[in-house]
Design a protein around this motif. Structure first.
Motif, PDB file in Angstrom:
ATOM      1  N   LEU A  40     -69.256 -71.009   3.668  1.00 33.21           N
ATOM      2  CA  LEU A  40     -68.071 -70.895   4.578  1.00 33.21           C
ATOM      3  C   LEU A  40     -68.259 -69.321   5.257  1.00 33.21           C
ATOM      4  N   THR A  41     -68.525 -68.634   4.257  1.00 33.57           N
ATOM      5  CA  THR A  41     -68.662 -67.224   4.811  1.00 33.57           C
ATOM      6  C   THR A  41     -69.799 -67.078   5.875  1.00 33.57           C
ATOM      7  N   ASP A  42     -70.928 -67.749   5.610  1.00 31.72           N
ATOM      8  CA  ASP A  42     -72.067 -67.512   6.546  1.00 31.72           C
ATOM      9  C   ASP A  42     -71.878 -68.266   7.905  1.00 31.72           C
ATOM     10  N   ARG A  43     -71.239 -69.364   7.776  1.00 27.39           N
ATOM     11  CA  ARG A  43     -70.762 -69.993   8.982  1.00 27.39           C
ATOM     12  C   ARG A  43     -69.592 -69.028   9.714  1.00 27.39           C
ATOM     13  N   ALA A  44     -68.586 -68.389   9.318  1.00 22.54           N
ATOM     14  CA  ALA A  44     -67.902 -67.755   9.953  1.00 22.54           C
ATOM     15  C   ALA A  44     -68.458 -66.592  10.483  1.00 22.54           C
ATOM     16  N   VAL A  45     -69.218 -65.894   9.869  1.00 21.22           N
ATOM     17  CA  VAL A  45     -70.096 -64.773  10.356  1.00 21.22           C
ATOM     18  C   VAL A  45     -70.896 -65.138  11.543  1.00 21.22           C
ATOM     19  N   GLN A  46     -71.773 -66.215  11.424  1.00 21.18           N
ATOM     20  CA  GLN A  46     -72.721 -66.416  12.170  1.00 21.18           C
ATOM     21  C   GLN A  46     -71.886 -67.078  13.673  1.00 21.18           C
ATOM     22  N   ALA A  47     -70.795 -67.662  13.381  1.00 21.05           N
ATOM     23  CA  ALA A  47     -69.857 -67.902  14.601  1.00 21.05           C
ATOM     24  C   ALA A  47     -69.375 -66.764  15.453  1.00 21.05           C
ATOM     25  N   ARG A  48     -69.188 -65.880  14.643  1.00 25.12           N
ATOM     26  CA  ARG A  48     -68.554 -64.534  15.214  1.00 25.12           C
ATOM     27  C   ARG A  48     -69.799 -63.769  16.120  1.00 25.12           C
ATOM     28  N   GLY A  79     -73.118 -64.844  16.134  1.00 26.99           N
ATOM     29  CA  GLY A  79     -74.425 -65.350  16.887  1.00 26.99           C
ATOM     30  C   GLY A  79     -75.572 -65.738  15.449  1.00 26.99           C
ATOM     31  N   SER A  80     -76.510 -66.466  16.217  1.00 25.93           N
ATOM     32  CA  SER A  80     -77.479 -66.766  15.136  1.00 25.93           C
ATOM     33  C   SER A  80     -78.906 -65.957  15.181  1.00 25.93           C
ATOM     34  N   SER A  81     -78.971 -65.113  16.133  1.00 25.49           N
ATOM     35  CA  SER A  81     -80.275 -64.506  16.399  1.00 25.49           C
ATOM     36  C   SER A  81     -80.761 -63.742  15.391  1.00 25.49           C
ATOM     37  N   PHE A  82     -79.723 -63.347  14.664  1.00 26.25           N
ATOM     38  CA  PHE A  82     -80.040 -62.437  13.245  1.00 26.25           C
ATOM     39  C   PHE A  82     -79.263 -62.898  12.037  1.00 26.25           C
ATOM     40  N   PRO A  83     -79.724 -62.979  10.937  1.00 25.85           N
ATOM     41  CA  PRO A  83     -79.245 -63.850   9.749  1.00 25.85           C
ATOM     42  C   PRO A  83     -77.926 -62.816   9.358  1.00 25.85           C
ATOM     43  N   TRP A  84     -76.823 -62.603   9.986  1.00 28.00           N
ATOM     44  CA  TRP A  84     -75.888 -61.662   9.480  1.00 28.00           C
ATOM     45  C   TRP A  84     -74.852 -62.149   8.533  1.00 28.00           C
ATOM     46  N   GLY A  85     -74.963 -63.566   8.433  1.00 30.77           N
ATOM     47  CA  GLY A  85     -74.321 -64.461   7.330  1.00 30.77           C
ATOM     48  C   GLY A  85     -74.839 -64.313   6.007  1.00 30.77           C
ATOM     49  N   THR A  86     -76.027 -64.672   5.977  1.00 33.68           N
ATOM     50  CA  THR A  86     -76.958 -64.203   4.776  1.00 33.68           C
ATOM     51  C   THR A  86     -76.788 -62.714   4.365  1.00 33.68           C
ATOM     52  N   LEU A  87     -77.102 -61.766   5.478  1.00 35.49           N
ATOM     53  CA  LEU A  87     -76.826 -60.363   4.793  1.00 35.49           C
ATOM     54  C   LEU A  87     -75.502 -60.254   4.256  1.00 35.49           C
ATOM     55  N   THR A  88     -74.211 -60.670   4.971  1.00 34.66           N
ATOM     56  CA  THR A  88     -73.061 -60.339   4.525  1.00 34.66           C
ATOM     57  C   THR A  88     -72.840 -60.905   3.194  1.00 34.66           C
ATOM     58  N   VAL A  89     -73.228 -62.174   2.580  1.00 32.16           N
ATOM     59  CA  VAL A  89     -72.950 -62.646   1.320  1.00 32.16           C
ATOM     60  C   VAL A  89     -73.882 -62.004   0.176  1.00 32.16           C
ATOM     61  N   ASN A  90     -75.251 -61.471   0.734  1.00 31.24           N
ATOM     62  CA  ASN A  90     -75.962 -60.712  -0.297  1.00 31.24           C
ATOM     63  C   ASN A  90     -75.253 -59.487  -0.481  1.00 31.24           C
ATOM     64  N   VAL A  91     -74.755 -58.586   0.444  1.00 33.63           N
ATOM     65  CA  VAL A  91     -74.227 -57.438   0.337  1.00 33.63           C
ATOM     66  C   VAL A  91     -72.922 -57.592  -0.607  1.00 33.63           C
ATOM     67  N   VAL A  92     -71.958 -58.367   0.012  1.00 41.02           N
ATOM     68  CA  VAL A  92     -70.746 -58.674  -0.869  1.00 41.02           C
ATOM     69  C   VAL A  92     -70.997 -58.918  -2.282  1.00 41.02           C
ATOM     70  N   GLY A  93     -72.053 -59.795  -2.499  1.00 36.49           N
ATOM     71  CA  GLY A  93     -72.409 -60.396  -4.051  1.00 36.49           C
ATOM     72  C   GLY A  93     -72.912 -59.288  -4.737  1.00 36.49           C
ATOM     73  N   SER A  94     -73.827 -58.316  -3.932  1.00 37.01           N
ATOM     74  CA  SER A  94     -74.298 -57.287  -4.823  1.00 37.01           C
ATOM     75  C   SER A  94     -73.056 -56.039  -5.213  1.00 37.01           C
ATOM     76  N   LEU A  95     -72.297 -56.025  -4.219  1.00 41.37           N
ATOM     77  CA  LEU A  95     -71.292 -55.057  -4.734  1.00 41.37           C
ATOM     78  C   LEU A  95     -70.301 -55.764  -5.754  1.00 41.37           C
ATOM     79  N   LEU A  96     -70.065 -56.927  -5.805  1.00 38.14           N
ATOM     80  CA  LEU A  96     -69.342 -57.381  -6.819  1.00 38.14           C
ATOM     81  C   LEU A  96     -69.903 -57.657  -8.205  1.00 38.14           C
ATOM     82  N   LEU A  97     -71.308 -57.656  -7.940  1.00 38.94           N
ATOM     83  CA  LEU A  97     -72.035 -57.734  -9.194  1.00 38.94           C
ATOM     84  C   LEU A  97     -72.276 -56.357  -9.928  1.00 38.94           C
TER      85      LEU A  97
END
Length: 120
Positions: free
Chosen positions: A19-27, A29-47
């Motif tokens: 859901l996060t990936d889809r929301a970020v990509q919708a906002r 665009g999909s020319s760069f993997p912003w959604g995956t970057l977002t979840v990986n950074v948030v997950g790293s912060l949380l861990l």
């Protein structure tokens, strides 16, 4: 019991990642993997934050291994980086690698620092 805690955390983390990936990509665009970057950074912060807290093995399994493990995604990061290269976006692929690794490590360090600041 530990396996069940991991599964429960993953049952929350995987849909949250999608859901996060889809929301970020919708906002953005999909020319760069912003959604995956977002979840990986948030997950790293949380861990990083969880590692810095005095949590027991059960909570560590639920949130660290289960939630963070399913929220973050190295395989998608690898696939999307290769997809950028194959599409002729070598500079974007390099930027994805540099940004993902740097931001992920900085986020983990920030989470660890925050946890150490908040706990006696």
């Amino acid at each position: 019991m530990t396996v069940l805690l991991i599964a429960l955390g993953a049952a929350v983390g995987a849909p949250l990642r999608y859901l996060t990936d889809r929301a970020v990509q919708a906002r953005l665009g999909s020319s760069f993997p912003w959604g995956t970057l977002t979840v990986n950074v948030v997950g790293s912060l949380l861990l990083g934050f969880l590692v810095g807290l005095p949590v027991g093995p059960g909570l560590g399994a639920l949130l660290g291994t289960g939630l963070c493990g399913a929220l973050t995604t190295y395989s998608t990061f690898g696939y999307e980086t290769l997809r950028l290269v194959r599409a002729g976006g070598r500079l974007r692929a390099l930027a994805n690698v540099a940004l993902s690794v740097t931001a992920g490590l900085c986020a983990a360090a920030a989470g660890l620092t925050l946890a150490h600041t908040l706990t006696p």
